[in-house]
Motif scaffolding. Structure first.
Motif, mmCIF file in Angstrom:
data_model
loop_
_atom_site.group_PDB
_atom_site.id
_atom_site.type_symbol
_atom_site.label_atom_id
_atom_site.label_comp_id
_atom_site.label_asym_id
_atom_site.label_seq_id
_atom_site.Cartn_x
_atom_site.Cartn_y
_atom_site.Cartn_z
ATOM 1 N N LEU A 60 0.825 -1.216 0.000
ATOM 2 C CA LEU A 60 0.000 0.000 0.000
ATOM 3 C C LEU A 60 0.858 1.265 0.000
ATOM 4 N N GLU A 61 2.019 1.176 0.645
ATOM 5 C CA GLU A 61 2.893 2.361 0.705
ATOM 6 C C GLU A 61 3.421 2.758 -0.676
ATOM 7 N N LYS A 62 3.383 1.811 -1.621
ATOM 8 C CA LYS A 62 3.786 2.165 -2.995
ATOM 9 C C LYS A 62 2.922 3.304 -3.532
ATOM 10 N N LEU A 63 1.685 3.381 -3.016
ATOM 11 C CA LEU A 63 0.749 4.409 -3.507
ATOM 12 C C LEU A 63 1.160 5.820 -3.104
ATOM 13 N N LEU A 64 2.101 5.907 -2.162
ATOM 14 C CA LEU A 64 2.537 7.235 -1.711
ATOM 15 C C LEU A 64 3.197 8.048 -2.824
ATOM 16 N N LYS A 72 -5.569 -2.063 -8.262
ATOM 17 C CA LYS A 72 -6.919 -1.496 -8.436
ATOM 18 C C LYS A 72 -6.956 -0.067 -7.880
ATOM 19 N N LEU A 73 -6.377 0.111 -6.683
ATOM 20 C CA LEU A 73 -6.374 1.448 -6.080
ATOM 21 C C LEU A 73 -5.575 2.419 -6.940
ATOM 22 N N ARG A 74 -4.446 1.949 -7.450
ATOM 23 C CA ARG A 74 -3.586 2.821 -8.256
ATOM 24 C C ARG A 74 -4.354 3.377 -9.460
#
Ligand SMILES: Cc1ncc(COP(=O)(O)O)c(C=O)c1O
Length: 462
Positions: free
Chosen positions: A364-368, A450-452
């Protein structure tokens, strides 16, 4: 089992005519209809048209063992056939007794007495009433106030609502039960805005815990019955406790004779990799409230688990706790809970969460790297992603922007992308994730992808 065939148009019309959704705008029924979910399997659910969705929220922090567990359905049917219902008002039945024993075994230290309800709000209500009664029985009748944290959600009954710290959910029902007081939560990302230490997590935790002491002193220790805290606060978007926070809270509660209630309606049963989440942070409360994942949602139940100290005045003589629910400790729910907890043990779900949590976080931290993602926080299989307008200044969205972004775009875009989760703005806007505990690294990557996609589009709209 063959799937039931449903008529979408007919159900939409009936829903529009008769179904009152919870916490929702009924007007959306007329404009866009309601998503109708008909089936679940593993970490997926399927809508009436057969579309598949990743259940990123375990229903509502509930389906921790995953969907479609035949053995849970079978146990429910077997119990219903043998004894569908009998109350635990002056009577008992084996499944409630066994479940009370099992929960007492999992609960830390002296928490050995189990009062069943049918859900989380009732469990909180029970703890509130019991705290007041306990102090009256100690000859200290003025100890009746309760302290909780800003933006925290503790349920909707009027007593529980007095503990809930979200003004927008209460103002239309005021006056709610009096006696609820709020202290700051542990949102480290917003520490500077609270005037708290913002560059030292431990110092921030101490600061936040000491606000509880301050409130007890403001109100007078002889008027305060209990403090209600979630191990990780959900509402506002996953605020884990800083190191040392609960140690200091426990000291404060002991010093001023205030009961500590750990509201684990979300956090218990594996969400943080332990049966009870207080174990994740090494504190022993006086009461635990729990519900949701006790049965992984295959049947409803809640419980308030109480220490021997609080139970003592009820153990002998004529004193009764005049409180209860017809369906509290329901035989079917209790039987299902026992089987669900067997699954936890057999499949090592708690261990799985503890082992995989850092991988989930890292994914999830990749989304930062996206301009709209300000913060990723949480623990176990329980994360919040805070969205910001300006990453540098941490500026959040105003009401209108929030409305446009969350309701107008994100909620629907996430669902359309095949991810069911929640875009929430009870504090600053966050995306909440709490998937079934059965998933692993491959599914973390799927969630991230999906979030990305959706958040990249949201960033472009900034
Ligand atoms: C921490 C907490 N307490 C209490 C409740 C209320 O539980 P219920 O909806 O089962 O009444 C909830 C519900 O989400 C919750 O998250």
């Amino acid at each position: 089992m063959t799937d039931t065939v449903y008529d979408n148009d007919a159900l939409q019309q009936k829903a529009k005519d008769h179904l009152w959704m919870h916490f929702a705008r009924q007007s959306t029924m007329a404009t866009s209809g309601v998503p109708i979910i008909t089936r679940g399997q593993g970490h997926h659910v399927y809508d009436i048209e057969g579309r598949e969705y990743f259940d990123g929220l375990a229903g509502l922090f509930v389906v921790n063992a995953g969907h479609g567990r035949k053995r849970l359905a079978e146990v429910a049917a077997k119990q219903a056939e043998q004894l569908a219902f009998f109350p635990i008002w002056s009577y008992a039945h084996p499944s409630a007794i066994e479940l009370a024993d099992r929960l007492a075994g999992y609960a830390p230290g002296e928490l050995n007495r189990v009062f069943f309800s049918t859900g989380g709000g009732e469990a909180v209500e029970t703890a509130f009433k019991l705290a007041k009664y306990y102090w009256k029985l100690q000859g200290r009748p003025t100890k009746h106030k309760v302290i909780s944290r800003s933006v925290a959600y503790h349920g909707t009954p009027q007593g529980a609502l007095a503990i809930t710290g979200i003004p927008g959910m209460k103002e239309m029902f005021e006056p709610v039960t009096p006696g609820g007081f709020r202290v700051p939560n542990t949102n480290f990302y917003r520490a500077a805005e609270m005037g708290a230490p913002a560059d030292d997590l431990e110092a921030f935790g101490l600061w936040a815990a000491n606000r509880i002491e301050e409130m007890i002193l403001f109100e007078g220790p002889e008027t305060v019955a209990a403090v209600f805290l979630e191990p990780v606060q959900n509402s506002g978007g996953c605020f884990p406790p800083p190191p040392g926070y609960f140690k200091r809270v426990r000291e404060i509660c002991d010093q001023y004779d205030v009961l500590l209630v750990s509201d684990e309606v979300i956090c218990a049963f594996g969400r943080l990799g332990h049966m009870f989440a207080c174990d994740a942070y090494g504190y022993e409360p006086d009461m635990i409230t729990c519900a949701k994942a006790m049965t992984s949602g295959y049947s409803p139940i809640g419980a308030t688990i109480v220490s021997e100290k609080i139970y003592a005045p009820f153990a002998e003589g004529n004193t009764s706790f005049y409180h209860g629910y017809t369906f509290g400790g329901h035989p079917v729910s209790a039987a299902v809970a026992l089987e669900n907890l067997d699954i936890f043990e057999e499949e090592g779900l708690n261990e799985r969460v503890r082992e995989n949590s850092p991988l989930f976080r890292a994914e999830l931290e990749k989304l930062l790297d996206l301009p709209i993602v300000g913060d990723v926080r949480g623990d176990g299989y329980f994360f919040g992603i805070e969205l910001v307008k300006d990453k540098e200044t941490r500026e959040t969205f105003d009401d209108e922007e929030s409305e446009k972004l969350l309701r107008g775009f994100l909620s629907k875009a996430l669902f359309d992308s095949g991810l069911y989760c929640r875009a929430d703005d009870r504090g600053d806007p966050v995306i909440q994730l709490a998937p079934p505990l059965t998933i692993g690294p491959a599914e973390f990557a799927e969630i991230e992808q999906k979030l990305r996609g959706v958040l990249t589009e949201a960033s472009n709209r900034l």
